[in-house]
Write a protein that holds these residues in place. Sequence first.
Motif, short mmCIF file in Angstrom:
data_model
loop_
_atom_site.label_atom_id
_atom_site.label_comp_id
_atom_site.label_asym_id
_atom_site.label_seq_id
_atom_site.Cartn_x
_atom_site.Cartn_y
_atom_site.Cartn_z
N ASP A 62 -5.50 0.85 15.47
CA ASP A 62 -5.98 0.76 14.09
C ASP A 62 -7.31 0.01 14.11
OD1 ASP A 62 -4.22 1.16 11.26
OD2 ASP A 62 -6.06 -0.05 11.09
N TYR A 63 -8.15 0.22 13.10
CA TYR A 63 -9.40 -0.55 13.09
C TYR A 63 -9.25 -1.87 12.37
CZ TYR A 63 -10.87 1.51 8.46
OH TYR A 63 -10.96 1.93 7.17
N ALA B 45 6.24 9.33 7.52
CA ALA B 45 6.37 8.97 8.93
C ALA B 45 7.61 8.10 9.17
CB ALA B 45 5.13 8.22 9.39
N GLY C 264 -3.82 4.67 13.43
CA GLY C 264 -3.70 4.28 12.02
C GLY C 264 -2.28 3.84 11.70
N SER D 30 -0.32 9.71 10.96
CA SER D 30 0.26 10.01 9.65
C SER D 30 -0.56 9.35 8.56
CB SER D 30 1.71 9.51 9.63
OG SER D 30 2.10 9.20 8.33
N ASN D 31 -0.97 10.12 7.59
CA ASN D 31 -1.73 9.62 6.44
C ASN D 31 -2.99 8.86 6.87
OD1 ASN D 31 0.07 10.47 4.33
ND2 ASN D 31 1.47 8.91 5.06
N GLY E 9 -0.86 1.27 9.99
CA GLY E 9 -0.40 0.65 8.75
C GLY E 9 0.50 -0.54 9.05
N ASP F 297 -11.66 2.52 16.36
CA ASP F 297 -11.95 3.44 15.28
C ASP F 297 -11.25 4.77 15.57
OD1 ASP F 297 -13.03 5.21 13.45
OD2 ASP F 297 -15.00 4.25 13.48
N ALA F 298 -10.42 5.20 14.65
CA ALA F 298 -9.63 6.41 14.88
C ALA F 298 -10.52 7.64 15.07
CB ALA F 298 -8.69 6.65 13.70
N TYR G 74 0.82 -1.23 0.00
CA TYR G 74 0.00 0.00 0.00
C TYR G 74 0.84 1.26 0.00
CZ TYR G 74 0.89 1.04 4.93
OH TYR G 74 1.51 1.37 6.10
C1 LIG Z 1 -2.49 5.15 4.60
S1 LIG Z 1 -2.37 4.12 6.00
C2 LIG Z 1 -1.17 5.00 6.94
C3 LIG Z 1 -0.28 4.10 7.74
C4 LIG Z 1 0.87 4.79 8.46
N1 LIG Z 1 0.42 5.72 9.48
C5 LIG Z 1 1.78 5.47 7.47
O1 LIG Z 1 1.86 6.70 7.44
O2 LIG Z 1 2.42 4.75 6.71
C6 LIG Z 1 -3.89 4.44 6.85
C7 LIG Z 1 -4.07 3.60 8.11
O3 LIG Z 1 -5.20 4.10 8.81
C8 LIG Z 1 -6.03 3.02 9.18
N2 LIG Z 1 -7.41 3.54 9.28
C9 LIG Z 1 -8.18 4.07 8.30
N3 LIG Z 1 -9.38 4.41 8.77
C10 LIG Z 1 -9.38 4.10 10.10
C11 LIG Z 1 -10.32 4.23 11.14
N4 LIG Z 1 -11.53 4.75 10.93
N5 LIG Z 1 -9.97 3.80 12.37
C12 LIG Z 1 -8.75 3.25 12.61
N6 LIG Z 1 -7.82 3.12 11.66
C13 LIG Z 1 -8.11 3.54 10.42
C14 LIG Z 1 -5.84 1.98 8.12
O4 LIG Z 1 -6.19 0.67 8.55
C15 LIG Z 1 -4.35 2.13 7.82
O5 LIG Z 1 -3.58 1.34 8.70
#
Ligand SMILES: C[S@@+](CC[C@H](N)C(=O)[O-])C[C@H]1O[C@@H](n2cnc3c(N)ncnc32)[C@H](O)[C@@H]1O
Length: 425
Positions: free
Chosen positions: A154-155, A83, A119, A201-202, A121, A180-181, A72
């Motif tokens: 993370d969710y 990050a 979140g 981040s992201n 990742g 849930d974030a 991803y």
């Molecule tokens: C683009 S990735 C970013 C990962 C990492 N922080 C980085 O910068 O590489 C987004 C992350 O947010 C998590 N995420 C998205 N929506 C979420 C939510 N509502 N609650 C918890 N986690 C969430 C996804 O599962 C994923 O792990």
Amino acid sequence: MGVREDDLEVAVDVRRSDGVALKELTAARLRGAPDRVVLEGWGRGSESIVWDFNALYWSALELWEKATGRGYEQALPGGESDARNRVAARELIDGLFAVWDRLSASGALPEELYVVELGVGNGGQAKVFLDEFVERDRAHGRGYYRRLHYLMCDYSPHVLGLARQTVAEHIAHVSSFALDATRPRTSLGFLQYKAFLVYVSNVYDNLPTDEVAQLGGRTYCVQTRAYLPAEQAAELAGSVGASTEDLPALVHKLLRLGPALLPDAAPAHFADVGSAVDFWRRAWSALRLEERYVPLLGLDTYLLVPADDLAGQMPLTGELLRPLLESGADLRMHVSGGALASFVDSLTLLHPFGTLVCHDLFVTDVEAYRTHFRGPGKYDGSVVNWVNGPLLAHVGRRRGFDVHYERFRHRSGGNIVTMTAQVRD
Ligand SMILES: C[S@@+](CC[C@H](N)C(=O)[O-])C[C@H]1O[C@@H](n2cnc3c(N)ncnc32)[C@H](O)[C@@H]1O
């Protein structure tokens, strides 16, 4: 339905129409909507099934990545997450140490030092932070690593599992939470006023959002509904031995059960998991959003974050948008409800000397919404929208926080902006 012809208005998003033959396209649209297979009813953007696709992507990431042969992170701006930048992590850690040294000098440093990441990742960000933390702590000599608790949230249980493997060497200092974030406090309530860093981040750009438009003094909600264009719908239906009328039900089944269970639930259409993943990827690739503008009757009736999500605090309503909507010429902008909910909930976790740091795609001046298209878009199987920075800053400041935006300093080029929020002195 009973609408007079002169009440109809066609809106053209000129931010996205560079090089498009607008006159011909508009005329074609007015002759009648092209055939399409509609997947849901009209609603706010944040309620669309695109968010179910987004959640499915993160929960079944392994199957998606196996099918595409690509991780991803390759879809993120610059091909990797900022990050992971070590210099940025070191700077952040040195800032924490400075705060802790001061508190320690006055005997006010708690024994447990909490850092929360939302979140996570694949855990790359956590690993860089923890590795650098060990290095800096060794040089600093105050034994902060021993007291550190890093909470990965993370969710997606799958993603949390990946992240745990990535930080295996630090596991004694790491806990993971499936949450849930947008509502971190549901599981992290015990951390209220205790976290020294909430690190994101992201993620905000990946949370549900609405859009509103201000045109000629009136405010509209941009409603959406997901559809598949006729030609792609016919191909997709043919590929699984279904008719186009069957598609909405199959898509909803996919979103409810995920590709791993779909062959059991619909064996006539899916011989194995591979064919279910193929259906998922093709459906997502073909999916588009139709839009219509619906007048908003009173900004105060528009709930951005309901009170339920704010543990008893006052709900956040559309009144917060007024200064932005009335800031000049006509405007269409995101109402980043998911990011806003996450942000205000996270602020309540912060220690009085704590900081929220977020690297993301922020619009920092509403003017940018007048000139550029800022989503929704797709990153592989996930959804991306730029985040309404002035909205978050406005809400944060009203809650007594200094909110600051700065272009990510450790990479030239790129669109990532760092938001920092701290209790105002
Ligand atoms: C683009 S990735 C970013 C990962 C990492 N922080 C980085 O910068 O590489 C987004 C992350 O947010 C998590 N995420 C998205 N929506 C979420 C939510 N509502 N609650 C918890 N986690 C969430 C996804 O599962 C994923 O792990």
